[in-house]
Design an enzyme around this catalytic site. Structure first.
Site, PDB file in Angstrom:
ATOM      1  N   TYR A 192      50.664  40.036  32.932  1.00 54.00           N
ATOM      2  CA  TYR A 192      51.452  39.535  34.061  1.00 54.00           C
ATOM      3  C   TYR A 192      51.306  38.115  34.506  1.00 54.00           C
ATOM      4  CZ  TYR A 192      52.013  44.403  35.055  1.00 54.00           C
ATOM      5  OH  TYR A 192      52.551  45.981  35.208  1.00 54.00           O
ATOM      6  N   HIS A 204      63.023  43.147  36.646  1.00 52.53           N
ATOM      7  CA  HIS A 204      62.811  43.584  35.305  1.00 52.53           C
ATOM      8  C   HIS A 204      64.275  44.184  34.709  1.00 52.53           C
ATOM      9  CE1 HIS A 204      58.852  44.369  34.105  1.00 52.53           C
ATOM     10  NE2 HIS A 204      58.475  44.714  35.324  1.00 52.53           N
ATOM     11  N   GLU A 263      60.471  50.125  37.214  1.00 49.86           N
ATOM     12  CA  GLU A 263      61.633  49.596  37.112  1.00 49.86           C
ATOM     13  C   GLU A 263      62.744  50.343  36.335  1.00 49.86           C
ATOM     14  OE1 GLU A 263      59.156  48.315  35.432  1.00 49.86           O
ATOM     15  OE2 GLU A 263      59.494  47.920  33.509  1.00 49.86           O
ATOM     16  N   GLU A 298      56.184  41.655  31.351  1.00 43.97           N
ATOM     17  CA  GLU A 298      55.770  41.448  32.666  1.00 43.97           C
ATOM     18  C   GLU A 298      55.348  39.987  32.936  1.00 43.97           C
ATOM     19  OE1 GLU A 298      55.636  43.762  34.720  1.00 43.97           O
ATOM     20  OE2 GLU A 298      55.875  45.489  33.364  1.00 43.97           O
ATOM     21  N   ASP A 328      47.657  52.552  28.420  1.00 39.80           N
ATOM     22  CA  ASP A 328      47.052  53.075  29.748  1.00 39.80           C
ATOM     23  C   ASP A 328      45.509  52.508  30.037  1.00 39.80           C
ATOM     24  OD1 ASP A 328      49.570  54.145  30.589  1.00 39.80           O
ATOM     25  OD2 ASP A 328      48.821  55.951  29.979  1.00 39.80           O
ATOM     26  N   HIS A 379      60.000  41.993  42.278  1.00 44.93           N
ATOM     27  CA  HIS A 379      59.212  42.247  40.802  1.00 44.93           C
ATOM     28  C   HIS A 379      60.368  43.221  39.983  1.00 44.93           C
ATOM     29  CE1 HIS A 379      56.027  42.221  37.666  1.00 44.93           C
ATOM     30  NE2 HIS A 379      56.458  43.841  37.553  1.00 44.93           N
ATOM     31  N   GLU A 380      60.403  44.442  40.713  1.00 44.68           N
ATOM     32  CA  GLU A 380      61.247  45.652  39.923  1.00 44.68           C
ATOM     33  C   GLU A 380      62.597  44.836  39.634  1.00 44.68           C
ATOM     34  OE1 GLU A 380      58.962  47.274  38.750  1.00 44.68           O
ATOM     35  OE2 GLU A 380      57.489  46.836  40.175  1.00 44.68           O
TER      36      GLU A 380
HETATM   37  N1  BES Z   1      56.473  48.323  34.605  1.00 43.91           N
HETATM   38  C1  BES Z   1      55.372  48.157  35.714  1.00 43.91           C
HETATM   39  C2  BES Z   1      54.580  49.205  35.776  1.00 43.91           C
HETATM   40  C3  BES Z   1      53.959  49.844  34.623  1.00 43.91           C
HETATM   41  C4  BES Z   1      53.317  48.958  33.654  1.00 43.91           C
HETATM   42  C5  BES Z   1      53.960  51.132  34.377  1.00 43.91           C
HETATM   43  C6  BES Z   1      52.958  49.647  32.384  1.00 43.91           C
HETATM   44  C7  BES Z   1      53.473  51.509  33.143  1.00 43.91           C
HETATM   45  C8  BES Z   1      52.725  50.906  32.235  1.00 43.91           C
HETATM   46  C9  BES Z   1      55.832  47.394  37.068  1.00 43.91           C
HETATM   47  O1  BES Z   1      57.140  46.713  37.048  1.00 43.91           O
HETATM   48  C10 BES Z   1      55.104  46.816  37.643  1.00 43.91           C
HETATM   49  O2  BES Z   1      54.481  45.828  37.235  1.00 43.91           O
HETATM   50  N2  BES Z   1      54.785  47.181  38.822  1.00 43.91           N
HETATM   51  C11 BES Z   1      53.355  46.417  39.592  1.00 43.91           C
HETATM   52  C12 BES Z   1      54.210  45.517  40.551  1.00 43.91           C
HETATM   53  C13 BES Z   1      53.653  44.347  40.874  1.00 43.91           C
HETATM   54  C14 BES Z   1      53.258  43.458  39.651  1.00 43.91           C
HETATM   55  C15 BES Z   1      54.513  43.500  41.588  1.00 43.91           C
HETATM   56  C16 BES Z   1      52.503  47.490  40.153  1.00 43.91           C
HETATM   57  O3  BES Z   1      52.840  48.608  40.306  1.00 43.91           O
HETATM   58  O4  BES Z   1      51.625  47.247  40.915  1.00 43.91           O
HETATM   59 ZN    ZN Z   2      56.604  44.898  35.846  1.00 46.58          ZN
END
Ligand code: BES
Ligand code: ZN
Length: 593
Positions: free
Chosen positions: A375, A291, A263, A310, A367, A287-288
């Site tokens: 989520y 955010h 996002e 999330e 990570d 989703h993005e």
């Molecule tokens: N912000 C996250 C991605 C992220 C989280 C990167 C933690 C680094 C550390 C992003 O918004 C996300 O949740 N992406 C998901 C999308 C899905 C839940 C719709 C993905 O990448 O799959």
């Molecule tokens: Zn997210």
């Protein structure tokens, strides 16, 4: 003096940064960023200033007057990196640090031309969440310190740059063959939302405030896939209040991008695996976009409160989905989310502290503990509140919440206090403490069902009894229904069953990666040789961790597929993002023999 974020050397008794001025030269040959950041302080200060840094070489540090600032690099810590301690002379308003990043900076992936669609130019992109900004810029790398920024980025003349910021022009670069892109980001952001990408980029306007960027060979498909974006923004504004970031642009990255989406404000980063050709994966875009309110406007104070980002965003994403495509479609989203949640609970164990919403992460790399728990458990907690107080009252609450905390970073406890203030008695009624501070799923978790969905789940579960979907049923399914059906099949099938599935559901040729990877995961776990070539293709091309994880795990079940996995990884790992490489290595390390 005190440190308030387990993932940062930031000390809240020291001066805070309020603005960055970046001057960066992108060096594709050396795979480094080289340049300067000027950190402007909230007010002129003196004394110690501790910054986060990881892999950075600091060449010199000076005040706004050019006075040299003494600095000292601490020991390298595995997760945090090195504390960079500056001794500011009294009256310092800004410090300027000349520095170079490391070629293995975890925020950056440097792609060879072969890893791009066009095959002719290199590509660079950043991914700073959760704690990688410090490998790109020396800074107070905690969401508690918000900054706005200006950037001047010098790149090869043949390429273009985008950032999580507004474009502010292009001018000739300082050396022949270069040009410099200017950016201005007026809204204050947490450092993890800093983002940069450089490559052979083209763009298409989708609405007066929205545009999609991608490599020239991809941009038309991207424009078609994401054409709904303006109607999503309008729906989201109706639900959560005004969109505060002026523009909403998107960048479709090469396939090694390790996430589905990120996002980055004003410039959401997206995986090209969303380009299914039928707009069936736009929930990631919703989703993005969501955010922009939950996460970017109201931000988690630290990674320990990640569920605030999330969980609220998944809740918001499903509300947008419901508004655009109806309640049955949203229920499919909740169902697919439930399957992912069950999987995470199984992986950690329902007693694991990692299944709490409010986590304790001292000594833990965010990570390493990434999962769907914040989520999907988070979104279910909010939905329980919504169902308890009623939708109208909850929508009002969420709008008040955004307005009250806009452009700030907050803790779980602040959220709960605000909930108690606005909707007295609710936290007790839903037993918020159980949801937040205890592991596993509370028994009163909301359920999302419909008769059509129940029938689909039963059809999948009846596979073992020989029940098969009819051609008419198969034809009637939308992509999400197809996915739910596949998710309810046994994880291991015989070759005849795999033959049947692939031919009747045309699975191996799918453009929808959710369906394709679900099928290939079954095929891998079934030691089904006809799918090996397709599995190899996908794993060689795509770096999205959501797909690498189940595929490599399923390949671990049989001797022959373990060998296949090791062969593929040996060939693919140099092209994987460092995050993806680490995840896959961890899975292969757990293989037996
Ligand atoms: N912000 C996250 C991605 C992220 C989280 C990167 C933690 C680094 C550390 C992003 O918004 C996300 O949740 N992406 C998901 C999308 C899905 C839940 C719709 C993905 O990448 O799959
Ligand atoms: Zn997210």
């Amino acid at each position: 003096m005190s440190r308030v974020d387990p993932h940062s050397y930031y000390d809240d008794s020291q001066p805070r940064t309020r603005r960055w001025q970046l001057e960066l030269r992108v060096d594709f040959a050396k795979q480094v960023l080289d340049g300067r950041v000027t950190l402007e302080l909230e007010q002129p200060s003196g004394g110690v200033l501790d910054l986060d840094s990881k892999g950075l070489t600091i060449h010199e540090v000076r005040t706004q007057n050019g006075a040299a600032v003494p600095f000292e690099m601490g020991e390298e810590a595995e997760i945090l990196g090195r504390r960079l301690r500056l001794q500011l002379p009294a009256g310092t308003a800004a410090v300027s640090l000349k520095y170079t990043t490391a070629p293995d900076a975890t925020a950056l992936q440097w792609l060879s031309p072969a890893q791009t669609d066009g095959k002719r130019h290199p590509f660079l992109f950043s991914q700073c969440q959760a704690i990688h900004a410090r490998t790109m810029v020396p800074c107070q790398d905690t969401p508690l310190v918000r900054v706005n920024y200006r950037a001047e980025v010098t790149i090869p003349e043949t390429l273009a740059a985008v950032m999580s910021a507004g474009p502010a022009g292009v001018r000739p670069g300082p050396t022949p063959g270069t040009h410099t892109f200017l950016f201005e980001m007026p809204q204050p952001i947490p450092p993890y939302l800093l983002a940069l990408a450089v490559g052979d980029l083209d763009s298409r306007d989708l609405s007066p405030r929205s545009r999609v960027w991608a490599e020239p060979g991809v941009v038309s498909a991207a424009a078609w896939e994401f054409a709904e974006i303006e109607s999503m923004i309008v729906k989201a504004e109706g639900l959560f209040g005004p969109y505060e970031w002026e523009r909403y642009d998107m960048l479709v990255l090469p396939p090694s991008f390790p996430y589905g989406g990120m996002e980055n404000p004003r410039m959401t980063f997206l995986t090209p695996t969303l380009l299914a050709g039928d707009r069936s994966l736009v929930d990631v875009l919703a989703h993005e976009l969501a955010h922009s309110w939950t996460g970017n406007l109201v931000t988690n104070a630290t990674a320990e409160h990640f569920w605030l980002n999330e969980g609220a965003t998944v809740w918001a994403e499903r509300r947008i989905r419901e508004a655009l495509h109806g309640v049955d479609d949203a229920i499919l989203g909740w169902t697919i989310g439930q399957n992912a949640l069950d999987e995470s609970m199984k992986r950690f164990g329902v007693d694991s502290p990692l299944t709490k919403l409010r986590t304790e992460l001292t000594g833990v790399d965010p990570d390493d503990v990434f999962s769907t728990v914040p989520y999907e458990k988070g979104a279910r907690f909010l939905t329980l509140v919504e169902r308890t107080v009623g939708r109208a009252a909850f929508d009002r609450f969420m709008r008040d919440y955004m307005a009250r905390y806009r452009f700030t970073s907050i803790t779980t406890e602040e959220f709960i206090d605000f909930l108690d203030e606005k909707l007295p008695g609710t936290t007790a009624k839903v037993n918020a403490k159980r949801w937040l501070y205890e592991p596993g799923m509370p028994p009163d978790a909301p359920v999302f069902r419909s008769p059509a969905l129940d029938a689909l789940v039963q059809l999948g579960a009846a596979w073992g009894k020989g029940t098969r979907p009819t051609p008419e049923q198969i034809k009637s399914w939308n992509p999400s229904e197809m996915l739910v059906y596949l998710q309810n099949l046994p994880r291991e099938l015989d070759a005849a069953a795999c033959d049947w599935l692939d031919s009747k559901l045309a699975l191996s040729g799918r453009g929808n990666y959710e369906i394709l990877v679900e099928w290939l995961t079954i095929a891998a776990g079934s030691d089904y040789e006809p799918a090996f070539a397709r599995i190899r293709e996908v794993l060689m091309r795509v770096g999205r961790m959501k797909y690498l994880r189940p595929l490599y795990m399923a390949l671990g079940k049989h001797e022959r597929t373990r060998k296949l996995a090791r062969d593929i990884f040996a060939a693919a790992s140099p092209t994987y993002h460092s995050l993806s490489r680490r995840v896959v290595q961890g899975i292969l390390d757990k293989y037996t023999a």
